[in-house]
Design a protein around this motif. Structure first.
Motif, PDB file in Angstrom:
ATOM      1  N   GLU A 105       7.130   0.082  -5.962  1.00  0.00           N
ATOM      2  CA  GLU A 105       6.479  -1.388  -5.864  1.00  0.00           C
ATOM      3  C   GLU A 105       5.397  -1.320  -4.831  1.00  0.00           C
ATOM      4  O   GLU A 105       4.237  -1.816  -4.845  1.00  0.00           O
ATOM      5  N   ASP A 106       5.783  -0.810  -3.578  1.00  0.00           N
ATOM      6  CA  ASP A 106       4.812  -0.871  -2.475  1.00  0.00           C
ATOM      7  C   ASP A 106       3.729  -0.223  -2.825  1.00  0.00           C
ATOM      8  O   ASP A 106       2.550  -0.376  -2.559  1.00  0.00           O
ATOM      9  N   GLN A 107       3.654   1.226  -3.503  1.00  0.00           N
ATOM     10  CA  GLN A 107       2.671   2.024  -3.771  1.00  0.00           C
ATOM     11  C   GLN A 107       1.662   1.073  -4.976  1.00  0.00           C
ATOM     12  O   GLN A 107       0.518   1.215  -4.885  1.00  0.00           O
ATOM     13  N   ALA A 108       2.355   0.772  -5.804  1.00  0.00           N
ATOM     14  CA  ALA A 108       1.727   0.064  -7.015  1.00  0.00           C
ATOM     15  C   ALA A 108       1.181  -1.424  -6.825  1.00  0.00           C
ATOM     16  O   ALA A 108       0.419  -2.005  -7.169  1.00  0.00           O
ATOM     17  N   ARG A 109       1.794  -1.894  -5.551  1.00  0.00           N
ATOM     18  CA  ARG A 109       1.562  -3.370  -5.312  1.00  0.00           C
ATOM     19  C   ARG A 109       2.010  -4.255  -6.419  1.00  0.00           C
ATOM     20  O   ARG A 109       1.162  -5.164  -6.611  1.00  0.00           O
ATOM     21  N   ARG A 110       2.999  -4.040  -7.121  1.00  0.00           N
ATOM     22  CA  ARG A 110       3.322  -4.893  -8.377  1.00  0.00           C
ATOM     23  C   ARG A 110       5.034  -4.850  -8.290  1.00  0.00           C
ATOM     24  O   ARG A 110       5.683  -3.851  -8.012  1.00  0.00           O
ATOM     25  N   PRO A 111       5.812  -6.044  -8.566  1.00  0.00           N
ATOM     26  CA  PRO A 111       7.053  -6.132  -8.649  1.00  0.00           C
ATOM     27  C   PRO A 111       7.550  -5.312  -9.570  1.00  0.00           C
ATOM     28  O   PRO A 111       7.036  -5.448 -10.775  1.00  0.00           O
ATOM     29  N   PHE A 112       8.936  -4.832  -9.562  1.00  0.00           N
ATOM     30  CA  PHE A 112       9.658  -4.300 -10.410  1.00  0.00           C
ATOM     31  C   PHE A 112       9.023  -3.248 -11.292  1.00  0.00           C
ATOM     32  O   PHE A 112       8.943  -3.439 -12.650  1.00  0.00           O
ATOM     33  N   VAL A 113       8.518  -2.074 -10.907  1.00  0.00           N
ATOM     34  CA  VAL A 113       7.804  -1.237 -11.546  1.00  0.00           C
ATOM     35  C   VAL A 113       8.673  -0.046 -11.427  1.00  0.00           C
ATOM     36  O   VAL A 113       8.482   1.126 -12.064  1.00  0.00           O
ATOM     37  N   HIS A 144       2.344  -2.223   1.950  1.00  0.00           N
ATOM     38  CA  HIS A 144       1.665  -3.256   1.460  1.00  0.00           C
ATOM     39  C   HIS A 144       2.333  -4.607   1.055  1.00  0.00           C
ATOM     40  O   HIS A 144       3.662  -4.279   0.918  1.00  0.00           O
ATOM     41  N   SER A 145       1.769  -5.699   1.021  1.00  0.00           N
ATOM     42  CA  SER A 145       2.361  -6.983   0.408  1.00  0.00           C
ATOM     43  C   SER A 145       2.547  -6.761  -0.904  1.00  0.00           C
ATOM     44  O   SER A 145       1.505  -5.934  -1.611  1.00  0.00           O
ATOM     45  N   VAL A 146       3.229  -7.263  -1.717  1.00  0.00           N
ATOM     46  CA  VAL A 146       3.591  -7.107  -3.171  1.00  0.00           C
ATOM     47  C   VAL A 146       3.916  -8.668  -3.609  1.00  0.00           C
ATOM     48  O   VAL A 146       4.521  -9.263  -3.195  1.00  0.00           O
ATOM     49  N   MET A 147       2.837  -8.985  -4.274  1.00  0.00           N
ATOM     50  CA  MET A 147       2.778 -10.372  -4.652  1.00  0.00           C
ATOM     51  C   MET A 147       3.302 -10.587  -6.121  1.00  0.00           C
ATOM     52  O   MET A 147       3.786  -9.532  -6.903  1.00  0.00           O
ATOM     53  N   GLY A 148       3.929 -11.785  -6.376  1.00  0.00           N
ATOM     54  CA  GLY A 148       4.564 -12.064  -7.751  1.00  0.00           C
ATOM     55  C   GLY A 148       3.458 -11.795  -8.870  1.00  0.00           C
ATOM     56  O   GLY A 148       2.206 -12.009  -8.644  1.00  0.00           O
ATOM     57  N   GLU A 149       4.017 -11.704 -10.160  1.00  0.00           N
ATOM     58  CA  GLU A 149       3.008 -11.637 -11.126  1.00  0.00           C
ATOM     59  C   GLU A 149       3.742 -12.407 -12.357  1.00  0.00           C
ATOM     60  O   GLU A 149       4.838 -12.423 -12.616  1.00  0.00           O
TER      61      GLU A 149
END
Length: 477
Positions: A327-335, A304-309
């Motif tokens: 991060e790929d699974q959550a689609r969030r950076p640095f988790v 998945h793409s992971v966008m900044g937040e």
């Protein structure tokens, strides 16, 4: 603490500045006056060639501070701002800085008061000077001067708004170390012969050459790299105001290039030369675009793409290398583990992650499949360079004052070249848009170390974050 000396009379003092940009001279005189208890209302500051204060007269010789006078209070933030504000062209800058220094003695935390009118005015002047310096870095154009002795000498004309020429001499010395050059301005000139930097009085526009033999080649090159798909006229005018155009040979081409941008873009699309569509103008549009991006092999993987937040107006942008499995699974950076470690050290440094914009240089997770596990792989240089399109789009929208790149891939994503972290960490790298890049290790690197090696790198990482926090405080508006 011994109190500062109280004035015994209402004598009026005039300080005549030797140079309009001499911070050291102003600092010494200001310290002397404060230690003698001379309030701002009894001091007049004049620039070279200025008629000064109409009511000041000749003034009285400055008093000598007593031997037991305490040290002057001046925060790092005040000093950092003052060094820049002294370069401003506002004739009231010296008096403004002295008034603020005087108040700092009674209230050392005055610089933290964002509603204080004097603090806000000093910050405004600092911002003006930094913008003027950025324009000088971007819009100085050298032309080759043909001399009788056969030596090449390059001359540029620039019209600064403020007294920034001397302060920026080092930038041009480093950038054009092997050239013999002169920068002529109405506020003074600087000259570099490969060994020595010297100064000369102000010049006039006619003292600089109007063209050189290589200019035609430069204009052809500029026209060839002009990308109509990335054209945003309002943004271009903001970054390159028309006042600078008369000194830039390529400016004569801009109206024609802008007028023909739509036609040329269509031709490029038909020829298959345009690698990306027009850059998205919102973070939401970027998120949708990177989800469809297949411009490198990473985008073809099952990920998945992971966008900044983070806040769209964040002063700090934190850039990692690429998303990991979590991060790929959550689609969030640095988790994942590296993100959790980063949170710990950000909190320790006094940086609120919620106020930073957090993203990655590469937007998809690169891996190799081994059984049921996906094993992380580092992105290749070409893949990082391809993804620069998106990180630059995020930077254009967020406009951070400071970018913290964690890891070599993140640094390349910002700079477009590979750097050694050990050589550049702990110091700001100026970026073309006026922001600063700070480079440190990636938290995942710390997780891979053990023992003394890990302890050493953790200390360096914490020091880097502390330096970023301090710089953010200095740049806060």
């Amino acid at each position: 603490m011994t109190a500062l000396r109280q004035p015994t009379d209402t004598a009026y003092y005039t300080v005549s500045m030797l140079e309009p940009d001499d911070f050291a001279f102003w600092r010494d005189k200001a310290r002397q006056l404060v230690q003698c208890g001379i309030p701002p209302g009894q001091v007049s500051w004049t620039e070279p060639g200025s008629s000064g204060d109409l009511f000041a007269g000749e003034g009285t010789q400055l008093p000598v501070p007593p031997a037991d006078v305490p040290q002057i209070r001046a925060s790092k933030r005040f000093l950092a701002l003052a060094k820049n504000v002294v370069l401003h062209s506002d004739p009231e800058r010296f008096a403004l800085l002295y008034a603020l220094l005087w108040r700092l003695q009674a209230n050392p935390r005055i610089m933290e008061d964002k509603t204080d009118l004097q603090v806000r005015r000093v910050e405004e002047l600092d911002k003006n000077v930094r913008r003027d310096s950025h324009k000088m870095h971007a819009f100085v154009r050298f032309r080759r001067l043909e001399r009788d002795d056969g030596e090449d000498h390059y001359v540029a004309w620039f019209e600064p708004d403020h007294h920034i020429v001397r302060a920026n001499a080092g930038f041009f010395k480093r950038r054009f170390a092997n050239m013999h050059w002169s920068i002529l301005t109405p506020k003074g000139c600087i000259h570099w012969d490969g060994d020595t930097m010297r100064e000369s009085p102000p010049a006039e526009r006619g003292d600089a050459p109007s063209s050189d033999p290589a200019e035609e080649l430069w204009l052809k090159y500029y026209a060839s790299i002009f990308n109509p798909a990335r054209l945003k006229v309002s943004a271009m005018m903001s970054e390159m105001p028309k006042k600078y155009w008369k000194n830039m040979p390529e400016a004569a081409l801009i109206p024609e290039l802008v007028a023909g941008a739509q036609k040329r873009e269509s031709q490029m699309v038909a020829a298959g030369e345009l690698t990306f569509d027009e850059r998205p103008e919102t973070l939401g549009a970027i998120e949708k675009a990177i989800d469809r991006c297949r411009k490198c092999p990473i985008g073809e993987l099952a990920n998945h793409s992971v966008m900044g937040e983070g806040p769209q107006d964040a002063a700090l942008m934190i850039v990692g290398e690429q998303p990991g499995d979590q991060e790929d699974q959550a689609r969030r950076p640095f988790v994942g583990p590296a993100g959790q470690l980063l949170d710990v050290h950000l909190q320790k440094a006094g940086i609120e992650r919620s106020k930073a914009y957090v993203t990655n240089a590469v937007k998809h997770f690169k891996y190799v499949q081994r059984g049921k596990r996906r094993i992380h792989q580092s992105p290749a240089a070409k893949e990082i360079d391809t993804c620069r399109w998106w990180i630059e789009a995020e930077r254009e929208i967020v406009k951070p004052k400071v970018v913290l790149a964690m890891g070599a891939s993140a640094a390349r994503g910002i700079l477009g070249r590979t750097v050694s972290i050990s050589k550049v960490r702990g110091q700001p790298v100026p970026l073309e848009d006026g922001s600063e890049l700070w480079i440190t290790a990636h938290p995942s690197y710390l997780l891979r170390l053990e023992g003394e090696a890990q302890e050493k790198q953790v200390k360096l990482f914490d020091a880097d974050l502390a330096a970023v926090r301090e710089r953010l405080a200095e740049l806060a508006v």
